[in-house]
Design an enzyme around this catalytic site. Structure first.
Site, PDB file in Angstrom:
ATOM      1  NE  ARG A 112      -3.352   2.436   2.691  1.00 38.77           N
ATOM      2  CZ  ARG A 112      -3.297   3.233   3.756  1.00 38.77           C
ATOM      3  NH1 ARG A 112      -2.682   2.851   4.856  1.00 38.77           N
ATOM      4  NH2 ARG A 112      -3.867   4.405   3.734  1.00 38.77           N
ATOM      5  CG  HIS A 156      -0.874   8.978   3.634  1.00 37.84           C
ATOM      6  ND1 HIS A 156      -0.998   7.620   3.864  1.00 37.84           N
ATOM      7  CD2 HIS A 156      -0.462   9.497   4.805  1.00 37.84           C
ATOM      8  CE1 HIS A 156      -0.674   7.351   5.117  1.00 37.84           C
ATOM      9  NE2 HIS A 156      -0.330   8.477   5.712  1.00 37.84           N
ATOM     10  CD  GLU A 202      -4.351   7.609  10.300  1.00 33.70           C
ATOM     11  OE1 GLU A 202      -3.917   8.683  10.766  1.00 33.70           O
ATOM     12  OE2 GLU A 202      -3.976   6.503  10.717  1.00 33.70           O
ATOM     13  CG  ASN A 330      -4.879   3.461   8.980  1.00 34.55           C
ATOM     14  OD1 ASN A 330      -5.170   2.581   8.164  1.00 34.55           O
ATOM     15  ND2 ASN A 330      -4.376   4.627   8.619  1.00 34.55           N
ATOM     16  CE1 TYR A 332       0.461   2.708  13.525  1.00 36.09           C
ATOM     17  CE2 TYR A 332      -1.547   3.622  12.623  1.00 36.09           C
ATOM     18  CZ  TYR A 332      -0.246   3.206  12.454  1.00 36.09           C
ATOM     19  OH  TYR A 332       0.354   3.284  11.225  1.00 36.09           O
ATOM     20  CD  GLU A 391      -1.264   3.881   8.105  1.00 32.07           C
ATOM     21  OE1 GLU A 391      -0.904   4.297   9.229  1.00 32.07           O
ATOM     22  OE2 GLU A 391      -1.464   4.626   7.135  1.00 32.07           O
TER      23      GLU A 391
HETATM   24  C1  BG6 Z   1      -0.616   6.921  10.922  1.00 34.48           C
HETATM   25  C2  BG6 Z   1      -0.358   7.612   9.602  1.00 34.48           C
HETATM   26  O1  BG6 Z   1      -1.639   7.580  11.570  1.00 34.48           O
HETATM   27  O2  BG6 Z   1       0.399   6.948  11.866  1.00 34.48           O
HETATM   28  C3  BG6 Z   1       1.079   7.454   9.142  1.00 34.48           C
HETATM   29  O3  BG6 Z   1      -1.237   7.155   8.606  1.00 34.48           O
HETATM   30  C4  BG6 Z   1       2.024   7.770  10.277  1.00 34.48           C
HETATM   31  O4  BG6 Z   1       1.312   8.276   8.039  1.00 34.48           O
HETATM   32  C5  BG6 Z   1       1.757   6.870  11.483  1.00 34.48           C
HETATM   33  O5  BG6 Z   1       3.348   7.619   9.869  1.00 34.48           O
HETATM   34  C6  BG6 Z   1       2.569   7.295  12.697  1.00 34.48           C
HETATM   35  O6  BG6 Z   1       2.129   8.556  13.114  1.00 34.48           O
HETATM   36  P1  BG6 Z   1       3.057   9.679  13.756  1.00 34.48           P
HETATM   37  O7  BG6 Z   1       2.097  10.797  14.067  1.00 34.48           O
HETATM   38  O8  BG6 Z   1       3.661   9.105  14.985  1.00 34.48           O
HETATM   39  O9  BG6 Z   1       4.062  10.066  12.734  1.00 34.48           O
END
Ligand code: BG6
Length: 486
Positions: A112, A156, A202, A330, A332, A391
């Site tokens: 991607r 993006h 996002e 995504n 995290y 992601e």
């Molecule tokens: C995601 C983004 O939210 O988080 C990415 O899509 C980014 O582009 C990644 O690299 C990490 O985020 P950050 O804010 O710690 O650079």
């Protein structure tokens, strides 16, 4: 100490096994029998990795590329932690062949990447720049020649600066229109080889951080009403892009969004909390995912916004709700731990204690169960049939050890635990079709510059040397087995 400990526990275990409590539970027996070496993912599961244009390409002044809001922002003193910018970044524009070889070496079958709007339309609208699109033609051909399926993201965060200057960027629906045209143009030219397109990456993040809190480009702090209107223009842009793709791309081209979903997790897994988490998922994503997937703003969202609610027409809602083929999430950090509440809106958000653990990035709280609950919620709340984890990944300190290797054990710990939970969601019926690990290689991490490293490959930004971290072996092993061990 150890001896004492072991003896006491051995005696306890002996007691338990005597009453049959040490025999494997049924679910574990199933997994063990079907899945030597770990818990299996479905066959055909798409394993991938991801990057974005501004974070890796460099070559910001080449082949007619226009300026983006991130060029301007990163060159503004005080905006980027280490005072860097992505003028060169990973020099991927020139080294893409080498990078495709790294992707291949990982064993993934999908990649991607994002297309830089200002390369293709230097002013955002008006005349296209064929040289800009050519770069993506070369990249796509190289990927396909190496057996890697391209998944392209159309936006993006690198909005053409000209649109920001002339119409106020996402504050104007002219940007939504321009995005639709750009999406139609790109997919008309690339859909002979690219079957899957993500519209926006996002939207929740780039809107709030860029237009609400002045953290990201373009660095604005809009009032609530203006921010809600800008968010409406963004989802409208998504809908217009979906329609343009249906009209201009090859039949069978698939399209969806990639959203940093407001990730809701029940604080404790009780039926009441799970129901409350469904409500919270819908309401806390009302401005983006709910309106896209339902074609309407929720009553609670409009009531809560009151006089600050966005202005919209029924036609616009129809465009925004244009059917898509998949939803990318995504994943995290767990963002909201939810507890049930009897009164409106039916849920409460539990506060995070200061001691809650996080990864190398402070915002990245550790909550592997997010990878279980998010797909389960997306299926339950909106009945989505095809979900991609667009992601998932973490930053890590990633020092080079004396032997020249990078032992990123914390990243492996993170990935293993999230993948175990993802497998659990899929085994229970969540329709997750693929997973893109963020990121292929260290890159320009927006406001953190080059201070944070999310890559599977370590990059020396002076020499541009790429070194595989231990997590490359970990991920390759998962892919080979199509399984993850706890
Ligand atoms: C995601 C983004 O939210 O988080 C990415 O899509 C980014 O582009 C990644 O690299 C990490 O985020 P950050 O804010 O710690 O650079």
């Amino acid at each position: 100490m150890l001896g004492k400990f072991s003896r006491r526990h051995l005696m306890q275990l002996a007691g338990l096994s005597g009453i049959g409590m040490l025999s494997q539970p049924a679910w574990a027996q199933g997994i063990a029998a079907d899945s030597p070496g770990g818990a299996h993912f479905p066959s055909g599961f798409v394993w991938g990795t991801a990057t974005s244009a501004y974070q890796i390409e460099g070559a910001v002044n080449e082949d007619g590329r226009g300026l983006s809001i991130w060029d301007t922002f990163s060159h503004t003193p005080g905006k980027i932690a280490d005072q860097t910018n992505a003028d060169r970044a990973n020099d991927h524009y020139h080294r893409y062949k080498e990078d495709v070889a790294l992707i291949k070496a990982l064993g993934v079958k999908a990649y991607r990447f994002s297309i830089a709007w200002p390369r293709v339309f230097p002013d955002g609208d008006g005349a296209p720049n064929p040289k800009g699109l050519d770069f993506y033609n070369r990249l796509i051909d190289e990927l396909l020649a190496n057996g890697i399926e391209p998944f392209a993201t159309l936006y993006h965060w690198d909005l053409p600066q000209s649109l920001q200057d002339r119409v106020g960027g996402w504050q104007s629906s002219k940007t939504s229109q321009a995005f639709g045209n750009y999406a139609g143009y790109v997919t008309e030219h690339l859909s002979d080889r690219v079957r899957n397109f993500f519209t926006l990456n996002e939207p929740g993040r780039f809107l709030n951080f860029g237009y609400g809190w002045a953290i990201d480009a373009p660095g604005l702090k809009l009032a609530t009403g203006e921010l809600n209107q800008a968010r409406h223009n963004v989802v409208l842009g998504h809908g217009l892009a979906v329609q343009a793709i249906r009209a201009r791309a090859r039949a069978g081209t698939r399209v969806g969004i990639a959203e940093n979903i407001a990730a809701c997790v029940p604080a404790i897994d009780t039926p009441e909390n799970v129901r409350a988490t469904e409500t919270a998922t819908r309401e806390l994503n009302a401005g983006i995912l709910s309106v896209i997937l339902e074609g309407k703003y929720t009553d609670h969202f409009l009531e809560f916004a009151g006089k600050d609610a966005p202005k919209f027409t029924a036609d616009e809602l129809k465009i925004i709700g244009s059917p898509t083929d998949f939803v990318g999430v995504n994943i995290y950090a767990p963002q909201f731990y939810i507890v049930a509440k009897d009164t409106k809106p039916g849920f409460d958000v539990a506060p995070f204690p200061a001691s809650f653990p996080h990864m190398n990035s402070e915002w990245l709280k550790v909550g592997p169960e997010t990878a279980y609950w998010v797909p389960r919620m997306v299926k339950k709340v909106w009945n989505v049939e095809n979900i991609y984890i667009s992601e998932n990944g973490t930053s890590s300190e990633d020092k080079i050890a004396a032997d020249g290797k990078v032992y990123d054990l914390d990243r492996i710990m993170f990935l293993r635990n999230y993948l175990v939970q993802l497998q659990r969601a899929i085994a229970e019926g969540a329709p997750v079709r693929g997973y893109f690990l963020w990121s292929l290689m260290d890159n320009f991490e927006w406001i953190f510059g080059f201070e944070k490293r999310f890559g599977l490959y370590r990059v020396d930004f002076e020499t541009q040397q790429r070194i595989p971290k231990l997590s490359v072996s970990f991920y390759r092993n998962v892919i080979e087995k199509n399984a993850v061990g706890a």
